[in-house]
Design a protein around this motif. Structure first.
Motif, PDB file in Angstrom:
ATOM      1  N   LYS A  16       0.848  -1.196   0.000  1.00  0.00           N
ATOM      2  CA  LYS A  16       0.000   0.000   0.000  1.00  0.00           C
ATOM      3  C   LYS A  16       0.879   1.240   0.000  1.00  0.00           C
ATOM      4  O   LYS A  16       1.897   1.289   0.685  1.00  0.00           O
ATOM      5  N   ASP A  17       0.458   2.234  -0.761  1.00  0.00           N
ATOM      6  CA  ASP A  17       1.143   3.511  -0.826  1.00  0.00           C
ATOM      7  C   ASP A  17       2.647   3.375  -1.040  1.00  0.00           C
ATOM      8  O   ASP A  17       3.453   4.079  -0.433  1.00  0.00           O
ATOM      9  N   LEU A  18       3.004   2.445  -1.907  1.00  0.00           N
ATOM     10  CA  LEU A  18       4.413   2.219  -2.207  1.00  0.00           C
ATOM     11  C   LEU A  18       4.783   2.937  -3.499  1.00  0.00           C
ATOM     12  O   LEU A  18       4.088   2.821  -4.506  1.00  0.00           O
ATOM     13  N   LYS A  19       5.853   3.715  -3.436  1.00  0.00           N
ATOM     14  CA  LYS A  19       6.345   4.378  -4.648  1.00  0.00           C
ATOM     15  C   LYS A  19       7.845   4.540  -4.478  1.00  0.00           C
ATOM     16  O   LYS A  19       8.319   5.445  -3.800  1.00  0.00           O
ATOM     17  N   VAL A  20       8.584   3.616  -5.062  1.00  0.00           N
ATOM     18  CA  VAL A  20      10.024   3.574  -4.853  1.00  0.00           C
ATOM     19  C   VAL A  20      10.754   3.907  -6.145  1.00  0.00           C
ATOM     20  O   VAL A  20      10.619   3.214  -7.159  1.00  0.00           O
ATOM     21  N   GLU A  21      11.518   4.990  -6.099  1.00  0.00           N
ATOM     22  CA  GLU A  21      12.285   5.364  -7.286  1.00  0.00           C
ATOM     23  C   GLU A  21      13.543   4.502  -7.355  1.00  0.00           C
ATOM     24  O   GLU A  21      14.142   4.185  -6.334  1.00  0.00           O
ATOM     25  N   ILE A  22      13.911   4.144  -8.575  1.00  0.00           N
ATOM     26  CA  ILE A  22      15.092   3.293  -8.746  1.00  0.00           C
ATOM     27  C   ILE A  22      16.279   4.167  -9.146  1.00  0.00           C
ATOM     28  O   ILE A  22      16.182   5.005 -10.040  1.00  0.00           O
ATOM     29  N   ASN A  23      17.423   3.983  -8.460  1.00  0.00           N
ATOM     30  CA  ASN A  23      18.607   4.820  -8.681  1.00  0.00           C
ATOM     31  C   ASN A  23      19.003   4.983 -10.136  1.00  0.00           C
ATOM     32  O   ASN A  23      19.269   6.075 -10.598  1.00  0.00           O
ATOM     33  N   SER A  24      19.036   3.851 -10.843  1.00  0.00           N
ATOM     34  CA  SER A  24      19.569   3.889 -12.215  1.00  0.00           C
ATOM     35  C   SER A  24      18.576   4.473 -13.220  1.00  0.00           C
ATOM     36  O   SER A  24      18.940   4.770 -14.351  1.00  0.00           O
ATOM     37  N   THR A  25      17.312   4.633 -12.815  1.00  0.00           N
ATOM     38  CA  THR A  25      16.307   5.195 -13.729  1.00  0.00           C
ATOM     39  C   THR A  25      15.477   6.262 -13.021  1.00  0.00           C
ATOM     40  O   THR A  25      14.338   6.002 -12.609  1.00  0.00           O
ATOM     41  N   PRO A  26      16.042   7.470 -12.849  1.00  0.00           N
ATOM     42  CA  PRO A  26      15.285   8.519 -12.159  1.00  0.00           C
ATOM     43  C   PRO A  26      13.953   8.786 -12.857  1.00  0.00           C
ATOM     44  O   PRO A  26      13.901   8.836 -14.085  1.00  0.00           O
ATOM     45  N   GLY A  27      12.889   8.913 -12.058  1.00  0.00           N
ATOM     46  CA  GLY A  27      11.572   9.154 -12.653  1.00  0.00           C
ATOM     47  C   GLY A  27      10.808   7.876 -12.938  1.00  0.00           C
ATOM     48  O   GLY A  27       9.648   7.919 -13.338  1.00  0.00           O
ATOM     49  N   VAL A  28      11.446   6.722 -12.734  1.00  0.00           N
ATOM     50  CA  VAL A  28      10.755   5.438 -12.917  1.00  0.00           C
ATOM     51  C   VAL A  28      10.604   4.790 -11.539  1.00  0.00           C
ATOM     52  O   VAL A  28      11.561   4.741 -10.763  1.00  0.00           O
ATOM     53  N   TYR A  29       9.393   4.332 -11.242  1.00  0.00           N
ATOM     54  CA  TYR A  29       9.088   3.853  -9.893  1.00  0.00           C
ATOM     55  C   TYR A  29       8.519   2.444  -9.901  1.00  0.00           C
ATOM     56  O   TYR A  29       7.849   2.034 -10.852  1.00  0.00           O
TER      57      TYR A  29
END
Ligand code: PBG
Ligand code: ZN
Length: 305
Positions: A16-29
């Motif tokens: 729930k309410d998870l939104k994790v940005e990935i280091n190697s792809t800024p703006g992709v979650y």
């Protein structure tokens, strides 16, 4: 400037309410379903009504059971999205690498340590029906198994889903350009690489033949992936086939521009736009891209549609 059809990739995880940005792809979650539903609102405001979904399951096993289950991450996400956003065109990526503990795109022969094509086809048909029953609008097999289009077309037709189109990842090269995606999708192979089923970048003839073959098997849309280093292949396939052609502007291509932007080394917006223009000029009708939101925003505000 030009018009093009975009499909935006989304990565779904449970919670729930998870939104994790990935280091190697800024703006992709990686997002949980509730946030994916909110994201669809944003996308629709921008005029993007097509998404392609990748599921990241809680539990991985040797056959990717989560992808074969009506309550798995991908089926649950499709149902939830279609309930709230029936006007969203939902494409599902069909593969096993995100769902298996070994991270390969198919079922493994434990002794030979290789992917078994025909066993993978059988389970792929099951996976396609799970997607279709959940409400997917189009199915996109990305595992590069031989005979996959015939297998899926037959399974869908025989189970009352003749109207569901198939977008084939028809010409998919083995590529280091997928590196960042594997961080986001948590799908790196635990041993070996994908060269036994993905294509050799040096072989242009085979690259065209693979897409021609998928057209014969009944695919509705063809694809070249990665895009940037393969625009010659895009043009050749466009000329050799009569189906709509998609390009996948993959994670590594996206990350390179983002890194150069962050370093202050390029005019990011201009480079992004000219990259899209290059895809279109080469013959792409559809662009699958992590840049899609930025591109349509830019095109709208500059009035250059
Ligand atoms: C796997 C799959 C991959 C991508 C989409 N589906 C990568 C791979 O073969 O490991 C790559 C997408 C990207 O790099 O953005 N079936
Ligand atoms: Zn895969």
């Amino acid at each position: 400037m030009f018009s093009i059809f975009f499909i935006y990739p989304l990565f779904i995880k449970s919670g729930k309410d998870l939104k994790v940005e990935i280091n190697s792809t800024p703006g992709v979650y990686q997002m949980s379903i509730d946030n994916i539903i909110k994201e669809c609102n944003e996308l629709k405001k921008l005029g993007i009504y097509s998404i392609i979904l990748f599921g990241i399951p809680d539990v991985k096993d040797s056959v990717g059971s989560d992808s074969l289950c009506e309550h798995g991450i991908i089926a649950s996400a499709v149902r939830a999205i279609k309930e709230t956003h029936p006007d969203m065109f939902v494409v599902t990526d069909l593969c096993f690498c995100e769902y298996t503990d070994h991270g390969h795109c198919g079922i493994i022969d434990e002794v030979k340590q290789t992917v078994v094509n025909d066993a993978t086809l059988e389970l792929s048909a099951q996976q396609a029906l799970v997607h279709a029953k959940a409400g997917a609008d189009m199915i996109a097999p990305s595992g590069m198994m031989d005979g996959i289009i015939t297998t899926l077309r037959t399974a869908l037709d025989e189970n009352n889903f003749p109207h569901i189109p198939i977008m084939s990842y028809s010409t998919k090269f083995a590529s280091a350009y997928y590196g960042p995606f594997r961080d986001v999708a948590e799908s790196s192979p635990s041993f070996g690489d994908r060269r036994s089923y993905q294509m050799n970048p040096a072989n242009a003839k085979e690259a065209v033949a693979e897409s021609v073959e998928d057209e014969k098997q009944g695919a509705d849309i063809l694809m070249v992936k990665p895009a940037l280093a393969y625009l010659d292949i895009v043009r050749e396939i466009k000329n050799a086939t009569s189906l709509p052609l998609a390009v996948y502007n993959v994670s590594g291509e996206y990350s390179m521009l983002k890194a150069a932007e962050k370093a202050g080394e390029i005019d990011y917006e201009k480079v992004m736009l000219v990259t899209m223009l290059g895809f279109k000029r080469a013959g792409a009708d559809i662009i699958i891209s992590y840049h899609a939101k930025e591109v349509v925003k830019l095109m709208a505000c500059k009035g250059i549609q």
